[in-house]
Design a protein around this motif. Structure first.
Motif, PDB file in Angstrom:
ATOM      1  N   VAL A   7       8.541  31.444 -20.035  1.00 43.14           N
ATOM      2  CA  VAL A   7       7.980  32.587 -19.157  1.00 43.14           C
ATOM      3  C   VAL A   7       8.573  33.844 -19.621  1.00 43.14           C
ATOM      4  CG1 VAL A   7       7.845  33.370 -17.031  1.00 43.14           C
ATOM      5  CG2 VAL A   7       7.636  30.942 -17.318  1.00 43.14           C
ATOM      6  N   THR A   8       7.587  34.805 -19.810  1.00 46.09           N
ATOM      7  CA  THR A   8       7.869  36.228 -19.996  1.00 46.09           C
ATOM      8  C   THR A   8       8.028  37.201 -19.059  1.00 46.09           C
ATOM      9  OG1 THR A   8       5.862  36.690 -20.942  1.00 46.09           O
ATOM     10  CG2 THR A   8       7.470  35.830 -22.652  1.00 46.09           C
ATOM     11  N   LYS A   9       7.674  36.824 -18.071  1.00 45.87           N
ATOM     12  CA  LYS A   9       7.460  37.746 -16.951  1.00 45.87           C
ATOM     13  C   LYS A   9       8.852  38.083 -16.343  1.00 45.87           C
ATOM     14  CE  LYS A   9       4.925  37.907 -12.706  1.00 45.87           C
ATOM     15  NZ  LYS A   9       4.073  37.310 -11.591  1.00 45.87           N
ATOM     16  N   GLN A  10       9.185  39.364 -15.967  1.00 46.59           N
ATOM     17  CA  GLN A  10      10.430  39.578 -15.810  1.00 46.59           C
ATOM     18  C   GLN A  10      10.822  39.433 -14.062  1.00 46.59           C
ATOM     19  OE1 GLN A  10      13.026  40.750 -17.738  1.00 46.59           O
ATOM     20  NE2 GLN A  10      11.820  40.038 -19.288  1.00 46.59           N
ATOM     21  N   ASP A  11       9.774  39.588 -13.366  1.00 50.13           N
ATOM     22  CA  ASP A  11      10.070  39.650 -11.890  1.00 50.13           C
ATOM     23  C   ASP A  11       9.583  38.462 -11.161  1.00 50.13           C
ATOM     24  OD1 ASP A  11      10.704  40.849  -9.271  1.00 50.13           O
ATOM     25  OD2 ASP A  11       8.985  41.763  -9.077  1.00 50.13           O
ATOM     26  N   CYS A  12      10.117  37.345 -11.400  1.00 48.76           N
ATOM     27  CA  CYS A  12       9.818  36.029 -10.638  1.00 48.76           C
ATOM     28  C   CYS A  12      10.652  35.010 -10.588  1.00 48.76           C
ATOM     29  CB  CYS A  12       8.384  35.672 -11.271  1.00 48.76           C
ATOM     30  SG  CYS A  12       8.707  35.113 -13.180  1.00 48.76           S
ATOM     31  N   ALA A  13      10.835  34.251  -9.648  1.00 51.54           N
ATOM     32  CA  ALA A  13      11.653  32.994  -9.888  1.00 51.54           C
ATOM     33  C   ALA A  13      11.115  32.049 -11.017  1.00 51.54           C
ATOM     34  CB  ALA A  13      11.136  32.118  -8.484  1.00 51.54           C
ATOM     35  N   ILE A  14      12.122  31.538 -11.783  1.00 51.24           N
ATOM     36  CA  ILE A  14      11.817  30.866 -12.850  1.00 51.24           C
ATOM     37  C   ILE A  14      12.940  29.801 -13.195  1.00 51.24           C
ATOM     38  CG2 ILE A  14      13.214  32.410 -14.263  1.00 51.24           C
ATOM     39  CD1 ILE A  14      11.243  32.191 -16.413  1.00 51.24           C
ATOM     40  N   TRP A  23      18.809  21.956 -16.101  1.00 55.03           N
ATOM     41  CA  TRP A  23      17.945  22.860 -15.693  1.00 55.03           C
ATOM     42  C   TRP A  23      18.657  24.081 -15.133  1.00 55.03           C
ATOM     43  CZ3 TRP A  23      12.924  22.851 -17.406  1.00 55.03           C
ATOM     44  CH2 TRP A  23      12.249  21.679 -17.849  1.00 55.03           C
ATOM     45  N   VAL A  24      18.430  25.134 -15.169  1.00 54.08           N
ATOM     46  CA  VAL A  24      19.111  26.198 -14.306  1.00 54.08           C
ATOM     47  C   VAL A  24      17.751  26.900 -13.817  1.00 54.08           C
ATOM     48  CG1 VAL A  24      20.091  28.629 -14.471  1.00 54.08           C
ATOM     49  CG2 VAL A  24      20.763  26.725 -16.046  1.00 54.08           C
ATOM     50  N   VAL A  25      18.024  27.346 -12.406  1.00 56.95           N
ATOM     51  CA  VAL A  25      16.986  27.720 -11.643  1.00 56.95           C
ATOM     52  C   VAL A  25      17.272  29.146 -11.299  1.00 56.95           C
ATOM     53  CG1 VAL A  25      15.747  27.883  -9.386  1.00 56.95           C
ATOM     54  CG2 VAL A  25      16.269  25.487 -10.639  1.00 56.95           C
ATOM     55  N   GLN A  26      16.367  30.271 -11.247  1.00 56.64           N
ATOM     56  CA  GLN A  26      16.453  31.576 -10.972  1.00 56.64           C
ATOM     57  C   GLN A  26      15.712  31.836  -9.885  1.00 56.64           C
ATOM     58  OE1 GLN A  26      15.857  34.372 -14.073  1.00 56.64           O
ATOM     59  NE2 GLN A  26      14.943  35.849 -12.690  1.00 56.64           N
ATOM     60  N   GLY A  27      16.153  32.406  -8.837  1.00 56.17           N
ATOM     61  CA  GLY A  27      15.438  32.673  -7.753  1.00 56.17           C
ATOM     62  C   GLY A  27      16.077  33.801  -6.795  1.00 56.17           C
ATOM     63  N   ASP A  28      15.565  33.851  -5.600  1.00 58.01           N
ATOM     64  CA  ASP A  28      16.125  35.135  -4.598  1.00 58.01           C
ATOM     65  C   ASP A  28      17.416  34.529  -3.732  1.00 58.01           C
ATOM     66  OD1 ASP A  28      14.188  36.928  -5.068  1.00 58.01           O
ATOM     67  OD2 ASP A  28      12.704  35.976  -3.720  1.00 58.01           O
ATOM     68  N   ARG A  29      18.390  35.196  -3.848  1.00 57.23           N
ATOM     69  CA  ARG A  29      19.363  34.811  -3.042  1.00 57.23           C
ATOM     70  C   ARG A  29      19.019  34.681  -1.430  1.00 57.23           C
ATOM     71  NH1 ARG A  29      23.527  39.605  -5.544  1.00 57.23           N
ATOM     72  NH2 ARG A  29      23.545  38.382  -7.578  1.00 57.23           N
ATOM     73  N   MET A  30      19.817  33.955  -1.021  1.00 61.18           N
ATOM     74  CA  MET A  30      19.422  33.644   0.531  1.00 61.18           C
ATOM     75  C   MET A  30      20.397  34.561   1.387  1.00 61.18           C
ATOM     76  SD  MET A  30      16.915  31.917   0.264  1.00 61.18           S
ATOM     77  CE  MET A  30      16.776  31.595   2.114  1.00 61.18           C
ATOM     78  N   ARG A  31      20.167  34.742   2.813  1.00 59.42           N
ATOM     79  CA  ARG A  31      21.041  35.294   3.712  1.00 59.42           C
ATOM     80  C   ARG A  31      22.390  34.314   3.997  1.00 59.42           C
ATOM     81  NH1 ARG A  31      15.922  35.574   6.312  1.00 59.42           N
ATOM     82  NH2 ARG A  31      16.754  34.230   7.545  1.00 59.42           N
ATOM     83  N   PRO A  32      23.353  34.963   4.318  1.00 54.48           N
ATOM     84  CA  PRO A  32      24.662  34.221   4.506  1.00 54.48           C
ATOM     85  C   PRO A  32      24.436  33.131   5.526  1.00 54.48           C
ATOM     86  CG  PRO A  32      25.127  36.367   4.597  1.00 54.48           C
ATOM     87  CD  PRO A  32      23.737  36.387   4.583  1.00 54.48           C
ATOM     88  N   GLU A  33      23.529  33.276   6.515  1.00 54.03           N
ATOM     89  CA  GLU A  33      23.345  32.165   7.548  1.00 54.03           C
ATOM     90  C   GLU A  33      22.839  30.701   6.888  1.00 54.03           C
ATOM     91  OE1 GLU A  33      20.254  35.093   8.274  1.00 54.03           O
ATOM     92  OE2 GLU A  33      22.238  35.260   7.992  1.00 54.03           O
ATOM     93  N   ILE A  50      13.312  28.964  -4.209  1.00 55.59           N
ATOM     94  CA  ILE A  50      12.309  28.978  -5.142  1.00 55.59           C
ATOM     95  C   ILE A  50      11.072  28.470  -4.581  1.00 55.59           C
ATOM     96  CG2 ILE A  50      13.925  28.576  -7.133  1.00 55.59           C
ATOM     97  CD1 ILE A  50      12.824  25.525  -7.051  1.00 55.59           C
ATOM     98  N   PRO A  51       9.987  29.365  -5.086  1.00 59.04           N
ATOM     99  CA  PRO A  51       8.560  28.949  -4.414  1.00 59.04           C
ATOM    100  C   PRO A  51       8.314  27.621  -4.688  1.00 59.04           C
ATOM    101  CG  PRO A  51       8.508  30.683  -5.827  1.00 59.04           C
ATOM    102  CD  PRO A  51      10.001  30.249  -5.980  1.00 59.04           C
ATOM    103  N   GLU A  52       7.543  26.781  -3.564  1.00 61.42           N
ATOM    104  CA  GLU A  52       6.955  25.692  -3.899  1.00 61.42           C
ATOM    105  C   GLU A  52       6.272  25.469  -5.266  1.00 61.42           C
ATOM    106  OE1 GLU A  52       4.047  22.891  -1.571  1.00 61.42           O
ATOM    107  OE2 GLU A  52       6.067  22.998  -0.520  1.00 61.42           O
ATOM    108  N   ARG A  53       5.405  26.498  -5.588  1.00 66.31           N
ATOM    109  CA  ARG A  53       4.492  26.324  -6.821  1.00 66.31           C
ATOM    110  C   ARG A  53       5.504  26.355  -7.985  1.00 66.31           C
ATOM    111  NH1 ARG A  53       5.003  31.434  -8.479  1.00 66.31           N
ATOM    112  NH2 ARG A  53       5.246  33.294  -7.275  1.00 66.31           N
ATOM    113  N   LEU A  54       6.687  26.956  -8.114  1.00 63.37           N
ATOM    114  CA  LEU A  54       7.511  26.997  -9.015  1.00 63.37           C
ATOM    115  C   LEU A  54       7.850  25.397  -9.210  1.00 63.37           C
ATOM    116  CD1 LEU A  54       9.087  27.976 -11.602  1.00 63.37           C
ATOM    117  CD2 LEU A  54      11.038  28.557  -9.976  1.00 63.37           C
TER     118      LEU A  54
END
Length: 79
Positions: A7-14, A23-33, A50-54
């Motif tokens: 994948v070459t897209k820069q702005d996505c979970a991967i 495997w290493v997963v890149q995704g959005d950080r979650m809130r402390p709670e 990470i989104p289900e589609r990923l």
């Protein structure tokens, strides 16, 4: 450790395959709670969303590379 992805897209979970059979997963950080709800999180561990589609893409890629089965023609799950 070296990681690779197609994948070459820069702005996505991967996800990335490593040279250590993992495997290493890149995704959005979650809130402390969210951390308060996780079980047994070690100081050396982190968590991301990470989104289900990923995850679907990861499973399909893994099955194809590991077992030679192409799941792209398989029936899609209906929610």
């Amino acid at each position: 450790m070296r990681v690779s992805t197609s994948v070459t897209k820069q702005d996505c979970a991967i996800f990335y395959r490593t040279d250590r059979a993992s495997w290493v997963v890149q995704g959005d950080r979650m809130r402390p709670e969210v951390e308060e709800q996780l079980v047994g999180l070690k100081p050396s561990e982190s968590y991301v969303e990470i989104p289900e589609r990923l995850l679907d893409h990861l499973v399909r890629r893994y099955v194809k590379e590991r077992y030679g089965l192409d799941l792209d023609g398989a029936a899609q799950r209906a929610d």
